[in-house]
Design a protein around this motif. Structure first.
Motif, PDB file in Angstrom:
ATOM      1  N   UNK A 227       0.786  -1.242   0.000  1.00  0.00           N
ATOM      2  CA  UNK A 227       0.000   0.000   0.000  1.00  0.00           C
ATOM      3  C   UNK A 227       0.807   1.276   0.000  1.00  0.00           C
ATOM      4  N   UNK A 228       2.033   1.269   0.510  1.00  0.00           N
ATOM      5  CA  UNK A 228       2.757   2.539   0.624  1.00  0.00           C
ATOM      6  C   UNK A 228       3.838   2.714  -0.440  1.00  0.00           C
ATOM      7  N   UNK A 229       3.973   1.767  -1.366  1.00  0.00           N
ATOM      8  CA  UNK A 229       4.963   1.877  -2.444  1.00  0.00           C
ATOM      9  C   UNK A 229       4.767   3.165  -3.235  1.00  0.00           C
ATOM     10  N   UNK A 230       5.841   3.885  -3.475  1.00  0.00           N
ATOM     11  CA  UNK A 230       5.808   5.120  -4.257  1.00  0.00           C
ATOM     12  C   UNK A 230       7.033   5.127  -5.174  1.00  0.00           C
ATOM     13  N   UNK A 231       6.815   4.815  -6.447  1.00  0.00           N
ATOM     14  CA  UNK A 231       7.919   4.691  -7.394  1.00  0.00           C
ATOM     15  C   UNK A 231       8.369   6.046  -7.919  1.00  0.00           C
ATOM     16  N   UNK A 232       9.630   6.112  -8.373  1.00  0.00           N
ATOM     17  CA  UNK A 232      10.102   7.274  -9.129  1.00  0.00           C
ATOM     18  C   UNK A 232       9.265   7.409 -10.389  1.00  0.00           C
ATOM     19  N   UNK A 233       9.176   6.318 -11.171  1.00  0.00           N
ATOM     20  CA  UNK A 233       8.356   6.231 -12.370  1.00  0.00           C
ATOM     21  C   UNK A 233       7.931   4.777 -12.524  1.00  0.00           C
ATOM     22  N   UNK A 234       6.820   4.557 -13.243  1.00  0.00           N
ATOM     23  CA  UNK A 234       6.312   3.197 -13.366  1.00  0.00           C
ATOM     24  C   UNK A 234       5.589   3.026 -14.687  1.00  0.00           C
ATOM     25  N   UNK A 235       5.480   1.766 -15.116  1.00  0.00           N
ATOM     26  CA  UNK A 235       4.800   1.435 -16.370  1.00  0.00           C
ATOM     27  C   UNK A 235       3.839   0.275 -16.159  1.00  0.00           C
ATOM     28  N   UNK A 236       2.652   0.383 -16.762  1.00  0.00           N
ATOM     29  CA  UNK A 236       1.752  -0.751 -16.932  1.00  0.00           C
ATOM     30  C   UNK A 236       1.772  -1.080 -18.424  1.00  0.00           C
ATOM     31  N   UNK A 237       2.267  -2.250 -18.775  1.00  0.00           N
ATOM     32  CA  UNK A 237       2.512  -2.593 -20.176  1.00  0.00           C
ATOM     33  C   UNK A 237       1.232  -2.921 -20.927  1.00  0.00           C
ATOM     34  N   UNK A 238       0.316  -3.615 -20.281  1.00  0.00           N
ATOM     35  CA  UNK A 238      -0.909  -4.084 -20.923  1.00  0.00           C
ATOM     36  C   UNK A 238      -1.804  -4.668 -19.850  1.00  0.00           C
ATOM     37  N   UNK A 239      -3.069  -4.852 -20.191  1.00  0.00           N
ATOM     38  CA  UNK A 239      -4.021  -5.476 -19.273  1.00  0.00           C
ATOM     39  C   UNK A 239      -4.888  -6.452 -20.049  1.00  0.00           C
ATOM     40  N   UNK A 240      -4.938  -7.693 -19.605  1.00  0.00           N
ATOM     41  CA  UNK A 240      -5.809  -8.708 -20.174  1.00  0.00           C
ATOM     42  C   UNK A 240      -6.222  -9.635 -19.037  1.00  0.00           C
ATOM     43  N   UNK A 241      -7.361 -10.305 -19.158  1.00  0.00           N
ATOM     44  CA  UNK A 241      -7.829 -11.158 -18.053  1.00  0.00           C
ATOM     45  C   UNK A 241      -6.791 -12.199 -17.659  1.00  0.00           C
ATOM     46  N   UNK A 242      -6.444 -12.232 -16.382  1.00  0.00           N
ATOM     47  CA  UNK A 242      -5.483 -13.201 -15.856  1.00  0.00           C
ATOM     48  C   UNK A 242      -5.620 -13.199 -14.338  1.00  0.00           C
ATOM     49  N   UNK A 243      -5.415 -14.330 -13.722  1.00  0.00           N
ATOM     50  CA  UNK A 243      -5.460 -14.460 -12.259  1.00  0.00           C
ATOM     51  C   UNK A 243      -6.792 -13.971 -11.680  1.00  0.00           C
ATOM     52  N   UNK A 244      -7.866 -14.101 -12.440  1.00  0.00           N
ATOM     53  CA  UNK A 244      -9.151 -13.600 -11.944  1.00  0.00           C
ATOM     54  C   UNK A 244      -9.669 -14.445 -10.793  1.00  0.00           C
ATOM     55  N   UNK A 245      -9.227 -15.712 -10.695  1.00  0.00           N
ATOM     56  CA  UNK A 245      -9.618 -16.525  -9.557  1.00  0.00           C
ATOM     57  C   UNK A 245      -9.042 -15.966  -8.261  1.00  0.00           C
ATOM     58  N   UNK A 246      -7.900 -15.295  -8.343  1.00  0.00           N
ATOM     59  CA  UNK A 246      -7.262 -14.696  -7.165  1.00  0.00           C
ATOM     60  C   UNK A 246      -7.897 -13.349  -6.832  1.00  0.00           C
ATOM     61  N   UNK A 247      -8.073 -12.510  -7.850  1.00  0.00           N
ATOM     62  CA  UNK A 247      -8.549 -11.142  -7.613  1.00  0.00           C
ATOM     63  C   UNK A 247     -10.068 -11.052  -7.507  1.00  0.00           C
ATOM     64  N   UNK A 248     -10.759 -11.995  -8.109  1.00  0.00           N
ATOM     65  CA  UNK A 248     -12.214 -11.997  -8.015  1.00  0.00           C
ATOM     66  C   UNK A 248     -12.925 -11.362  -9.188  1.00  0.00           C
ATOM     67  N   UNK A 249     -12.276 -10.418  -9.864  1.00  0.00           N
ATOM     68  CA  UNK A 249     -12.884  -9.759 -11.018  1.00  0.00           C
ATOM     69  C   UNK A 249     -11.810  -9.038 -11.807  1.00  0.00           C
ATOM     70  N   UNK A 250     -12.125  -8.719 -13.062  1.00  0.00           N
ATOM     71  CA  UNK A 250     -11.194  -7.954 -13.884  1.00  0.00           C
ATOM     72  C   UNK A 250     -10.982  -6.567 -13.290  1.00  0.00           C
ATOM     73  N   UNK A 251     -12.021  -5.998 -12.719  1.00  0.00           N
ATOM     74  CA  UNK A 251     -11.916  -4.656 -12.124  1.00  0.00           C
ATOM     75  C   UNK A 251     -10.933  -4.650 -10.953  1.00  0.00           C
ATOM     76  N   UNK A 252     -11.012  -5.685 -10.117  1.00  0.00           N
ATOM     77  CA  UNK A 252     -10.089  -5.767  -8.975  1.00  0.00           C
ATOM     78  C   UNK A 252      -8.662  -6.019  -9.449  1.00  0.00           C
TER      79      UNK A 252
END
Length: 483
Positions: free
Chosen positions: A192-217
């Motif tokens: 929760x407290x991580x604060x990066x200098x800079x960061x990238x999100x490369x892409x988003x596709x459905x994965x690990x939904x059994x862990x997170x519960x939903x694509x939104x999460x």
């Protein structure tokens, strides 16, 4: 659930880092993150109890090593909150709805991951973090970034989900100038407290939904990587969901949104122009000017998704002030890990390529888009995936398909719906000779100029220990063809 709480039960030292002396800390899970965390916390004077669901021979061996140091280990019960616990430090794969965390939330006990612990233990002059997440491409991008930073003369390391412990990097005797950090959605959930200098999100596709519960999460946990960024939030122009996460992030004043694209870049983007990787974000007068960084041929392999990885790595490096020449030198020096769109051999005018790491449909789609005419070897454990979109989008590239593994019928049915003219070989076997037969059948379907591509779009554990073993079996089968 607990991941966003800021603890008051762990006091701080004068430099702001937490003091663990005498505190009761429960470490959830043995393994690559739990054991280092337990050792570090014990060394800091905490009263550490490790809880673990499993009680097999390996767990008992690991437990014995920790118990010899004075750490309490409880095997076969990862559900009960040990009495007096002030803090839980969890392995990233433990799901948020586990009873241990439900009990912690009721008791007001905060939950950190090993990334959160490493972040909090950094010293006052700690190296900044350049962070990368995404459904696919994380490891390659972080390794490219580390290569570029090294070429710039900086002391760095590729750490995090890539296999090198962040705790070791943060607490080591030799200080780093900057860290290239790969983060999974699991790790971000518990940081929760991580604060990066800079960061990238490369892409988003459905994965690990059994862990997170939903694509939104799942997307929300990926988006945590942008929180508090100081210089740049790097997003994928072709994936609008990544830009949405930038818009939703609470960043420091002056932090910029920087896109990367496989086309010509607009201002504040990096992109490709006439075979060159160019920067229109970190240049003077970016409305008019662009800076050449490298040639597309400097990126190996020069598949579209790998060029996108290179642009994301370059954007993070440029955000840190790295010169263009170092970007070129770092990309030229980089060599990808095995089983990532790796050329194995040419046999009879046909190229054989191992992308066993393509364990989901998003990764396989990127791999299939890299070649004109393909005999596709696919199948394994689908993990709940559906294949219609993948097959429909890739049908024009397919000369044929060879299917193997537990869920191959799902791919066969998608091929029948969307590419009925493509010949399909369905292998109903899981023995050690199955891969050799798959490669032999692919050779029969292929013509000179084609690529036989192992891009399974599935996990490997139905037939192999992991994707590495699957890729090794493919390469061994190709070598038999050569012989």
């Amino acid at each position: 659930m607990g991941s966003g709480q800021v603890t008051s039960s762990v006091s701080s030292q004068r430099d702001g880092s937490p003091s663990f002396h005498g505190r009761h800390v429960t470490v959830a899970g043995l393994g690559v993150s739990g054991i280092p965390a337990a050792k570090v916390l014990h060394g800091l004077g905490a009263k550490v109890t490790v809880v673990n669901d499993g009680d097999d021979a390996r767990a008992r061996e690991q437990a014995a090593q920790l118990q010899a140091l004075g750490v309490t280990v409880r095997l076969g019960d990862g559900a009960t909150l040990p009495e007096g616990t002030d803090l839980i430090v969890t392995a990233p794969g433990w799901k948020p709805d586990k009873p241990l965390f439900v009990a912690a939330a009721k008791a007001g006990v905060p939950v950190w991951g090993d990334v959160e612990l490493a972040w909090r233990l950094r010293g006052p002059d700690a190296a900044p973090w350049l962070c990368v997440t995404g459904t696919n491409g994380k490891t390659t991008t972080v390794q490219m970034l580390a290569s570029i930073l090294t070429a710039a003369g900086l002391r760095t390391a590729a750490v995090g989900n890539i296999g090198v412990s962040l705790l070791d990097a943060v607490l080591g005797d030799e200080p780093y100038d900057v860290l290239a950090v790969e983060l999974s959605s699991y790790q971000l959930h518990w940081a929760p407290s991580l604060r990066a200098h800079s960061a990238a999100v490369l892409n988003l596709a459905p994965d690990h939904l059994d862990w997170h519960g939903s694509m939104e999460a799942y997307a929300a946990d990926k988006g945590r990587i942008y929180e508090g960024n100081r210089v740049a939030c790097v997003y994928n122009v072709a994936d609008g969901a990544t830009e949405d996460l930038v818009r939703e992030a609470d960043v420091e004043e002056g932090c910029r949104a920087v896109g990367f694209t496989l086309g010509p870049p607009a201002p504040s983007q990096l992109g490709v122009v006439e075979g060159l990787l160019v920067d229109r974000a970190f240049v003077e007068n970016r409305q008019r000017n662009a800076q050449e960084l490298a040639e597309v041929s400097d990126v190996r392999p020069s598949a579209p998704h790998n060029i996108a990885n290179a642009l994301a790595a370059a954007a993070l490096a440029r955000a840190f002030g790295v010169a263009p020449a170092a970007v070129r030198e770092g990309l030229r020096a980089f060599r990808p890990d095995a089983h990532r769109i790796a050329h194995v051999a040419d046999v009879g005018g046909v190229a054989y390529v191992d992308d066993s790491k393509a364990t989901n449909t998003h990764a396989a789609q990127a791999s299939l888009a890299a070649y004109e005419s393909i005999v596709w070897i696919a199948g394994g454990l689908a993990k709940g995936a559906v294949f219609d979109e993948l097959v429909a989008g890739s049908a024009k590239h397919l000369r044929g398909a060879v299917l193997m593994g537990a869920d191959r019928a799902l791919i066969r049915e998608a091929l029948a719906r969307h590419a009925p003219e493509v010949p399909v070989v369905d292998l109903d076997r899981t023995d050690t000779g199955a891969m050799l037969q798959a490669v032999t059948e692919a050779q029969r379907l292929a013509q000179p100029g084609d690529t036989v591509l192992l891009a399974p779009a599935c996990a490997s554990m139905d037939m192999f220990t992991n994707y590495n073993q699957r890729g090794d079996a493919f390469a061994a089968a190709v070598r038999e063809l050569e012989a």
